[in-house]
Design a protein around this motif. Structure first.
Motif, short mmCIF file in Angstrom:
data_model
loop_
_atom_site.label_atom_id
_atom_site.label_comp_id
_atom_site.label_asym_id
_atom_site.label_seq_id
_atom_site.Cartn_x
_atom_site.Cartn_y
_atom_site.Cartn_z
N LEU A 47 -47.80 -8.07 1.28
CA LEU A 47 -47.54 -8.41 2.67
C LEU A 47 -48.70 -7.99 3.55
O LEU A 47 -49.46 -7.10 3.20
N ALA A 48 -48.77 -8.63 4.70
CA ALA A 48 -49.60 -8.14 5.80
C ALA A 48 -48.63 -7.86 6.94
O ALA A 48 -47.72 -8.65 7.18
N ILE A 49 -48.80 -6.73 7.59
CA ILE A 49 -47.94 -6.42 8.73
C ILE A 49 -48.81 -6.23 9.97
O ILE A 49 -49.95 -5.78 9.87
N GLY A 50 -48.27 -6.62 11.09
CA GLY A 50 -49.03 -6.53 12.33
C GLY A 50 -48.20 -5.98 13.47
O GLY A 50 -46.97 -6.01 13.43
N ALA A 51 -48.89 -5.47 14.47
CA ALA A 51 -48.25 -4.97 15.69
C ALA A 51 -49.25 -5.07 16.83
O ALA A 51 -50.46 -5.21 16.61
N ILE A 52 -48.73 -5.01 18.02
CA ILE A 52 -49.56 -5.09 19.23
C ILE A 52 -49.61 -3.71 19.90
O ILE A 52 -48.60 -3.03 20.01
N LEU A 53 -50.81 -3.33 20.33
CA LEU A 53 -51.03 -2.15 21.16
C LEU A 53 -51.50 -2.64 22.52
O LEU A 53 -52.33 -3.55 22.60
N SER A 54 -51.02 -2.03 23.58
CA SER A 54 -51.44 -2.40 24.94
C SER A 54 -51.68 -1.14 25.75
O SER A 54 -51.09 -0.10 25.48
N GLY A 55 -52.55 -1.26 26.74
CA GLY A 55 -52.82 -0.12 27.60
C GLY A 55 -53.66 -0.52 28.79
O GLY A 55 -53.86 -1.71 29.06
N ILE A 68 -53.53 -5.04 12.18
CA ILE A 68 -52.92 -5.59 10.96
C ILE A 68 -53.27 -4.70 9.79
O ILE A 68 -54.44 -4.34 9.60
N SER A 69 -52.28 -4.37 9.00
CA SER A 69 -52.46 -3.61 7.77
C SER A 69 -52.21 -4.54 6.58
O SER A 69 -51.18 -5.23 6.54
N VAL A 70 -53.14 -4.55 5.63
CA VAL A 70 -53.03 -5.46 4.50
C VAL A 70 -53.38 -4.74 3.20
O VAL A 70 -54.17 -3.79 3.21
N HIS A 71 -52.76 -5.17 2.13
CA HIS A 71 -53.07 -4.66 0.78
C HIS A 71 -53.05 -5.87 -0.14
O HIS A 71 -51.99 -6.37 -0.50
N LEU A 72 -54.26 -6.34 -0.52
CA LEU A 72 -54.37 -7.54 -1.35
C LEU A 72 -54.18 -7.21 -2.83
O LEU A 72 -54.26 -6.05 -3.24
N GLU A 73 -53.98 -8.25 -3.59
CA GLU A 73 -53.76 -8.12 -5.04
C GLU A 73 -55.05 -7.68 -5.72
O GLU A 73 -56.13 -8.15 -5.40
N ASN A 74 -54.92 -6.78 -6.70
CA ASN A 74 -56.11 -6.31 -7.41
C ASN A 74 -56.38 -7.10 -8.69
O ASN A 74 -57.50 -7.15 -9.15
N GLY A 109 -57.28 -4.11 8.80
CA GLY A 109 -57.76 -3.05 7.92
C GLY A 109 -56.87 -2.92 6.70
O GLY A 109 -55.68 -3.24 6.75
N GLY A 110 -57.46 -2.47 5.62
CA GLY A 110 -56.65 -2.22 4.44
C GLY A 110 -57.43 -2.26 3.16
O GLY A 110 -58.66 -2.31 3.14
N ASP A 111 -56.67 -2.27 2.08
CA ASP A 111 -57.21 -2.29 0.72
C ASP A 111 -57.34 -3.75 0.30
O ASP A 111 -56.36 -4.41 0.04
N PHE A 112 -58.58 -4.23 0.23
CA PHE A 112 -58.84 -5.61 -0.16
C PHE A 112 -59.00 -5.74 -1.67
O PHE A 112 -59.12 -6.83 -2.20
N ASN A 113 -59.00 -4.62 -2.39
CA ASN A 113 -59.02 -4.61 -3.86
C ASN A 113 -60.13 -5.47 -4.46
O ASN A 113 -59.92 -6.16 -5.45
N THR A 114 -61.29 -5.43 -3.87
CA THR A 114 -62.40 -6.25 -4.35
C THR A 114 -62.99 -5.68 -5.63
O THR A 114 -63.07 -4.48 -5.81
#
Length: 193
Positions: A47-55, A68-74, A109-114
């Motif tokens: 999955l990729a999950i996302g959220a909004i920050l405001s200020g 967005i936080s992502v963890h791709l297949e290795n 950002g996250g683990d792209f498992n390259t």
């Protein structure tokens, strides 16, 4: 905190306490507008999950950014082993791009498992067509050395920012339970971080 479980961690008979693993976004600021995108299935659910920050800046200018936080297949299934060398991750980042194609300022950002160096990894080359990646980010590895594999870069931050904003990140030199070094990202909005 925004956490979405992906799958059971280990076999049920291995532990008396059921646990799972998934993606998370941790923030010292309030999160809103949560999203979950199921990426194309390769071997495991991803999955990729996302959220909004405001200020507001010190000059009272409003700002909004999607994280967005992502963890791709290795690796792919044995029957599709050649997909492990990039094709599977490329399908996943293309789906990620379709889901988050709006002009909202975005940090992924996250683990792209390259497996390959970033110049030879289709998923990274594809991301660089739509997002900026600070050049200093390739000066370090993010996976700790093991007997079989040298230290290599598999974790990334990508930025799509308005003019005048800058994003940077670096590896944090701390020892933790993970086989990856943590990354610390920094966003500068005009004159204020």
């Amino acid at each position: 905190l925004f956490y979405v479980p992906l799958m059971r961690n280990g076999r049920p008979e291995e532990s008396h306490i059921p646990e799972d693993r998934g993606n998370a976004i941790l923030s010292t600021m309030p999160l809103s507008s949560f999203t979950v995108v199921e990426l194309p299935h390769v071997r495991q659910r991803r999955l990729a999950i996302g959220a909004i920050l405001s200020g507001e800046t010190t000059t009272r200018s409003s700002w909004t950014i999607r994280v967005i936080s992502v963890h791709l297949e290795n690796r792919a299934k044995w029957s599709q082993a050649l997909h492990s060398f990039g094709r599977a991750r490329l399908r996943q980042v293309k789906a990620l791009g379709r889901a988050y194609s709006t002009g909202t300022p975005t940090i992924i950002g996250g683990d792209f498992n390259t497996w390959s160096d970033e110049w030879d990894e289709p998923a990274i080359r594809h991301m660089e067509q739509y997002f900026d990646r600070p050049p200093a980010s390739s000066d370090f590895g993010t996976v700790k050395r093991t007997f079989l594999f040298p230290e290599r870069l598999v974790d990334y931050f990508f930025f799509r920012l308005p003019k005048g904003w800058t994003g940077t990140y670096h590896r944090v030199e701390i020892s933790c339970q993970s086989d990856h070094y943590p990354l610390l990202g920094r966003l500068q909005i005009g004159e204020r971080e």
